[in-house]
Design a protein around this motif. Structure first.
Motif, PDB file in Angstrom:
ATOM      1  N   SER A  36       0.666  -1.121  -0.113  1.00  0.00           N
ATOM      2  CA  SER A  36      -0.053  -0.043  -0.032  1.00  0.00           C
ATOM      3  C   SER A  36       0.809   1.445  -0.014  1.00  0.00           C
ATOM      4  CB  SER A  36      -1.098   0.084   1.179  1.00  0.00           C
ATOM      5  OG  SER A  36      -0.203   0.108   2.413  1.00  0.00           O
ATOM      6  N   THR A  37       2.137   1.169   0.181  1.00  0.00           N
ATOM      7  CA  THR A  37       2.921   2.271   0.324  1.00  0.00           C
ATOM      8  C   THR A  37       4.167   2.293  -0.467  1.00  0.00           C
ATOM      9  OG1 THR A  37       4.177   1.315   1.919  1.00  0.00           O
ATOM     10  CG2 THR A  37       2.348   2.732   2.756  1.00  0.00           C
ATOM     11  N   ALA A  38       4.403   1.488  -1.640  1.00  0.00           N
ATOM     12  CA  ALA A  38       5.502   1.444  -2.266  1.00  0.00           C
ATOM     13  C   ALA A  38       5.389   2.597  -3.399  1.00  0.00           C
ATOM     14  CB  ALA A  38       5.385   0.150  -3.454  1.00  0.00           C
ATOM     15  N   ILE A  39       6.324   3.491  -3.405  1.00  0.00           N
ATOM     16  CA  ILE A  39       6.676   4.653  -4.143  1.00  0.00           C
ATOM     17  C   ILE A  39       7.666   4.313  -5.474  1.00  0.00           C
ATOM     18  CG2 ILE A  39       7.685   7.051  -4.086  1.00  0.00           C
ATOM     19  CD1 ILE A  39       5.404   6.597  -2.331  1.00  0.00           C
ATOM     20  N   ALA A  40       7.201   5.020  -6.547  1.00  0.00           N
ATOM     21  CA  ALA A  40       8.119   4.867  -7.683  1.00  0.00           C
ATOM     22  C   ALA A  40       9.131   5.903  -7.618  1.00  0.00           C
ATOM     23  CB  ALA A  40       7.267   5.266  -8.837  1.00  0.00           C
ATOM     24  N   TRP A  41      10.320   5.080  -7.244  1.00  0.00           N
ATOM     25  CA  TRP A  41      11.671   6.230  -7.070  1.00  0.00           C
ATOM     26  C   TRP A  41      11.823   6.719  -8.281  1.00  0.00           C
ATOM     27  CZ3 TRP A  41      16.849   4.609  -7.757  1.00  0.00           C
ATOM     28  CH2 TRP A  41      17.859   5.412  -7.560  1.00  0.00           C
ATOM     29  N   LYS A  42      12.135   5.824  -9.360  1.00  0.00           N
ATOM     30  CA  LYS A  42      12.645   6.519 -10.547  1.00  0.00           C
ATOM     31  C   LYS A  42      11.798   5.795 -11.689  1.00  0.00           C
ATOM     32  CE  LYS A  42      16.812   7.401 -11.194  1.00  0.00           C
ATOM     33  NZ  LYS A  42      16.537   8.524 -11.615  1.00  0.00           N
ATOM     34  N   VAL A  43      11.374   6.913 -12.477  1.00  0.00           N
ATOM     35  CA  VAL A  43      10.652   6.408 -13.870  1.00  0.00           C
ATOM     36  C   VAL A  43      11.544   6.981 -14.992  1.00  0.00           C
ATOM     37  CG1 VAL A  43       8.400   6.815 -15.094  1.00  0.00           C
ATOM     38  CG2 VAL A  43       8.631   6.650 -12.560  1.00  0.00           C
ATOM     39  N   ILE A  44      11.898   6.061 -15.844  1.00  0.00           N
ATOM     40  CA  ILE A  44      12.479   6.347 -17.052  1.00  0.00           C
ATOM     41  C   ILE A  44      11.710   6.611 -18.220  1.00  0.00           C
ATOM     42  CG2 ILE A  44      14.481   5.675 -18.584  1.00  0.00           C
ATOM     43  CD1 ILE A  44      15.666   4.072 -16.368  1.00  0.00           C
ATOM     44  N   LYS A  45      11.496   7.836 -18.948  1.00  0.00           N
ATOM     45  CA  LYS A  45      10.605   8.035 -19.841  1.00  0.00           C
ATOM     46  C   LYS A  45      11.472   8.378 -21.086  1.00  0.00           C
ATOM     47  CE  LYS A  45       7.138  10.047 -16.832  1.00  0.00           C
ATOM     48  NZ  LYS A  45       5.908   9.179 -17.277  1.00  0.00           N
ATOM     49  N   ASN A  46      10.589   7.926 -22.399  1.00  0.00           N
ATOM     50  CA  ASN A  46      11.236   8.437 -23.721  1.00  0.00           C
ATOM     51  C   ASN A  46      12.621   7.787 -23.758  1.00  0.00           C
ATOM     52  OD1 ASN A  46       8.646   9.806 -24.044  1.00  0.00           O
ATOM     53  ND2 ASN A  46       9.488  11.512 -22.750  1.00  0.00           N
TER      54      ASN A  46
END
Length: 203
Positions: free
Chosen positions: A32-42
């Motif tokens: 219920s609390t996992a956070i997207a630490w890094k999102v690589i886009k494009n």
């Protein structure tokens, strides 16, 4: 020592998919609390994206009035307190240690109102615990693993809901690494399409 990781897109992806990287706080119900630490886009096919996974991290807190503390360098085994001082609410390092040397604690010692506790790595939100009531504490513990997957519905710093979390499930140990390539393969369209696959290769 910090770990330098290079993401390499060797896939057949034609949908410009986002790559999501996060850690799990094993001291709580991480679903219920996992956070997207890094999102690589494009990051297109045959392109790369380099990022650093630092070994150090920071702790911060906010109160119910919308006030946010600065980020304080922290280490495992520490206990931090949000207190009411003459100048207002502040985040202080407690002279006592956390219950476990593998954990960091943030306690709400305010007389009234809840707080949110946060952990950051490389300036990005890694984990959080919201609505910590007076006299209660948030507890954070991280194993040396990252989780990687593909999803287009997650933004950096946002909570990953449980439905999406179940799809982002490739787990990699960071033990002993200093540099590594995170290689994505698979994808494509039609009958030749295959599931996305990640490999973390020491370099």
């Amino acid at each position: 020592m910090d770990i330098e990781i290079t993401f390499i897109n060797n896939s057949n992806d034609s949908n410009n998919s986002d790559i999501v990287i996060f850690q799990k706080n094993v001291a709580t119900n991480f679903d219920s609390t996992a956070i997207a630490w890094k999102v690589i886009k494009n990051c297109g096919r045959n392109w790369t994206h380099q990022f650093t996974y630092p070994m150090n991290f920071q702790v911060a807190a906010s109160d119910s009035y919308g006030n946010i503390s600065d980020q304080q360098d922290a280490v495992n085994g520490q206990k931090w307190d949000v207190i009411r001082s003459n100048s207002g609410d502040v985040l202080n390092l407690d002279s006592e240690s956390a219950s476990s040397q593998n954990e960091v604690e943030v306690k709400n010692t305010l007389p009234t109102s809840s707080i949110d506790a946060r952990i950051y790595k490389a300036g990005s939100l890694l984990a959080s615990k919201t609505g910590v009531s007076p006299s209660e504490k948030a507890v954070f513990e991280f194993k040396p693993y990252i989780y990687v997957g593909v999803n287009a519905q997650v933004e950096e710093g946002e909570v990953i809901n449980s439905a999406i979390l179940s799809d982002i499930n490739q787990k990699f140990s960071l033990l002993g690494l200093t540099t590594a390539n995170l290689v994505m393969t698979g994808g494509g369209t039609g009958a030749n399409a295959t599931p996305f696959k990640f490999d973390l290769v020491p370099t």
